[in-house]
Design a protein around this motif. Structure first.
Motif: not given
Length: 492
Positions: A346-356
Motif C-alpha cells: 500500500p505504501c508504494s501504491l499510494v505514493m505512486g497514485a499521488g505522483y501520477v
C-alpha cells in the motif's frame, strides 16, 4: 562511566511501551536530535553556497555528495563497525561531526560577510563530505543495534518508531533553524547543528549498550543456557576466588561430563544467497526510496509552475510532515501483525497514485485561480504523505529481515549500498527528464515506478520476509526464551 539500561523484562514479554522506554535514550532521542540538526542546516546549504561564490549548477551539485556517500559509504562503514563496535563508531563520528560544524562556524562567516575565497568553499565541501560519512555511520550503527535489540514480534514497530523519530527531527529542525537565523547570523545554524550533534553523541555514549562488533556480549546474553551442573557448582565460591588447582579442575571435568551435548549451530545462508534476496527485495523498495528523494525536488518545481510562492509550498510540506508522523504508529503495528507486504505494497501504491495525480493535476489546473493551484498541489501531496508515512521504517525493517543474524552489520552494509543506488539515481533521473520534458513528466515517471514496485513487492515479500509473529518471534536474536513463557500470539 557508561550507564547500562535496565533489562529486567525478558525479550519475549517486552511490550511496545517498554521497548520505546528502553531504547529512547540510546536510539530514539539521539535520532531526533541528529535529524533536527541536519535538517536545520540542509535547507540553507544551497543559499550559503551561492553566497560563497558557487554557481547555481555547482550549488545544486553539492546535493550529490550525500548520494555518493550512500553508495560508497556502507561497506567500509560496516567493516569499521565490525572492528570497533557500533557505539564506538557512532561516538567517534559524532565527535568529528561536532568539530566540523564548530570549524564551519568559525571559518565561513568571513566568506559570508566579506569577500568569499577558495578556503571558504573548500570548508563547505569538507563539511558536507563529513556529514555524508557520519550519516552513514549513524544510520548503519543504529539499524544494526536495533536489529540486535528488538525481538521479532516488535521489530517493525521499533523500526517504524525509528523512522518516526527521523521525521520528527525533520519537522523540528527547520523550525529551530528558522529561529536561529531570525535571531542571529546565517552561520549560527552550524553552531545549532554542533550543539544537537554533541547532545546526541553524549546520549549514545552514556546509554547505548555495546552490541555486535564490540567484542562484548549484550548484558544478560549467553551463547548457551547454563547447565544444571554449572548452576549448582560455583568453583570461585568453593575456593574463595583463588587460582584453580586440581580440585577445581576436577569440578570442571565433572560439570563438563554432566552437561548435555548441545547441537551444532545451523549453517547460515551463503553470501550469494543473501545478496540475491536483497536484490530481489531491493528492486521493489528502490522506487519508494526514489519517490522520497524526488519529492523535495518535484513538488517545489511543480508548485512554482502552478504560480505558488515559497510560503505556500512550505506550508504544504509542513502539513505533509504532520500526516507522516501520525501514520508511523499504525504502520508498525500493521507490519508486525499482518506482515511486511501489508504495509510495503500500500505504501508504494499510494505514493505512486499521488505522483501520477500530481502529474495530471499540475498541468490541468495550472494558470487558474490560487485555490485551484493550491488544491492541485495539496491533494496529491497528502496522498504521497499517507503512503510515505505508512512506509515509515519499511526500508530499515526489510534490511534487517533479509540480513542473517550472524554478521548482520556486514549484510546491512550491503543492503544500504543497494538502497544507496536508488538515492543516487533519483535526482539524476529527474535532471535527465527535465532536460527534455516538463517536470510533470518526472512526477509521472516516479509514480509509475512506485506502482510497478508495489506489484513486485506483492509478489516477492510473502516468501522472503516474516509475515507475522510466530513461534520464537518474541525472542530477541541470540537470547534464550524465558522459561515457562507461552508462545507469542501469531497476530503479534
Amino acid at each position: 562511566m557508561t550507564h547500562t539500561p535496565s533489562r529486567s523484562a525478558p525479550a519475549g514479554s517486552l511490550t511496545a511501551g517498554q521497548m520505546v522506554r528502553r531504547l529512547a535514550p540510546s536510539v530514539y532521542v539521539p535520532t531526533v536530535l541528529e535529524s533536527a540538526g541536519e535538517m536545520a542546516l540542509l535547507p540553507v546549504i544551497p543559499l550559503l553556497a551561492l553566497r560563497l561564490g558557487f554557481s547555481e549548477s555547482a550549488a545544486a551539485a553539492l546535493t550529490i555528495i550525500a548520494g555518493i556517500g550512500a553508495v560508497l559509504g556502507p561497506v567500509p562503514v560496516g567493516r569499521l563497525m565490525i572492528a570497533v563496535g557500533a557505539r564506538r563508531a557512532i561516538v567517534t563520528s559524532g565527535v568529528l561531526l561536532t568539530l566540523a560544524n564548530v570549524a564551519a562556524l568559525v571559518i565561513l562567516p568571513g566568506g559570508l560577510d566579506g569577500s568569499p575565497e577558495h578556503v571558504h568553499r573548500v570548508a563547505l565541501v569538507v563539511l558536507l563530505v563529513i556529514m555524508a560519512a557520519t550519516s552513514q555511520v549513524w544510520s548503519l550503527g543504529r539499524q544494526s543495534y536495533l536489529g540486535t535489540e528488538l525481538p521479532t514480534h516488535l521489530r517493525a514497530r521499533g523500526m517504524t518508531t525509528f523512522g518516526g523519530m527521523i521525521r520528527a527531527g525533520q519537522v523540528v529542525g527547520p523550525l529551530l533553524g528558522a529561529i536561529v537565523l531570525a535571531l542571529g547570523h546565517e552561520a549560527w545554524v552550524f553552531g545549532l547543528f554542533a550543539v544537537l550533534a554533541a547532545s546526541a553523541t553524549l546520549m549514545v555514549a552514556l546509554f547505548m549498550v555495546p552490541g555486535e562488533g564490540s567484542g562484548r556480549p549484550l548484558p544478560g546474553h549467553r551463547e548457551h543456557p547454563a547447565t544444571s551442573a554449572e548452576a549448582e557448582i560455583d568453583v570461585g565460591a568453593v575456593t574463595g576466588g583463588d587460582t584453580p588447582g586440581e580440585f577445581e579442575a576436577e569440578v570442571a571435568r565433572t560439570a563438563a561430563a554432566a552437561a548435555p551435548e548441545l547441537p551444532p549451530d545451523p549453517p547460515g545462508p551463503t553470501g550469494r544467497a543473501v545478496l540475491a534476496k536483497m536484490l530481489s527485495v531491493g528492486l521493489g523498495v528502490t522506487p519508494i526510496v526514489m519517490g522520497r528523494i524526488n519529492r523535495p525536488v518535484i513538488v517545489p518545481l511543480l508548485g512554482a509552475a502552478l504560480g505558488l510562492d515559497s510560503l505556500s509550498v512550505s506550508i504544504v510540506f509542513g502539513i505533509a510532515a504532520v500526516v507522516e508522523i501520525i501514520m508511523f504508529v499504525p504502520a508498525g503495528t500493521v507490519m508486525d501483525r499482518r506482515g511486511r507486504a501489508a504495509v510495503a505494497v500500500p505504501c508504494s501504491l499510494v505514493m505512486g497514485a499521488g505522483y501520477v495525480l500530481l502529474a495530471v493535476l499540475a498541468p490541468t489546473l495550472g494558470g487558474g485561480s490560487y485555490l485551484a493551484a493550491l488544491a492541485a498541489l495539496v491533494v496529491p501531496c497528502m496522498l504521497i504523505a499517507v503512503g510515505n508515512g505508512l512506509g515509515s521504517g519499511i526500508v530499515m525493517t526489510l534490511g534487517v529481515d533479509v540480513s542473517p543474524e550472524r554478521g548482520r552489520t556486514r549484510y546491512l552494509a550491503w543492503w544500504n549500498t543497494v538502497i544507496g543506488v536508488g538515492r543516487l539515481t533519483a535526482p539524476l533521473l529527474v535532471s535527465a527528464i527535465t532536460l527534455v520534458a516538463p517536470v510533470a513528466v518526472a512526477g509521472a515517471v516516479s509514480g509509475a515506478l512506485c506502482l510497478a514496485g508495489a506489484g513486485w513487492l506483492a509478489r516477492v515479500l510473502p516468501g522472503l520476509t516474516p509475515e507475522s509473529g510466530g513461534p520464537g518471534a518474541g525472542t530477541r536474536p541470540g537470547a534464550p526464551s524465558p522459561e515457562g513463557s507461552s508462545p507469542p500470539d501469531p497476530r503479534g
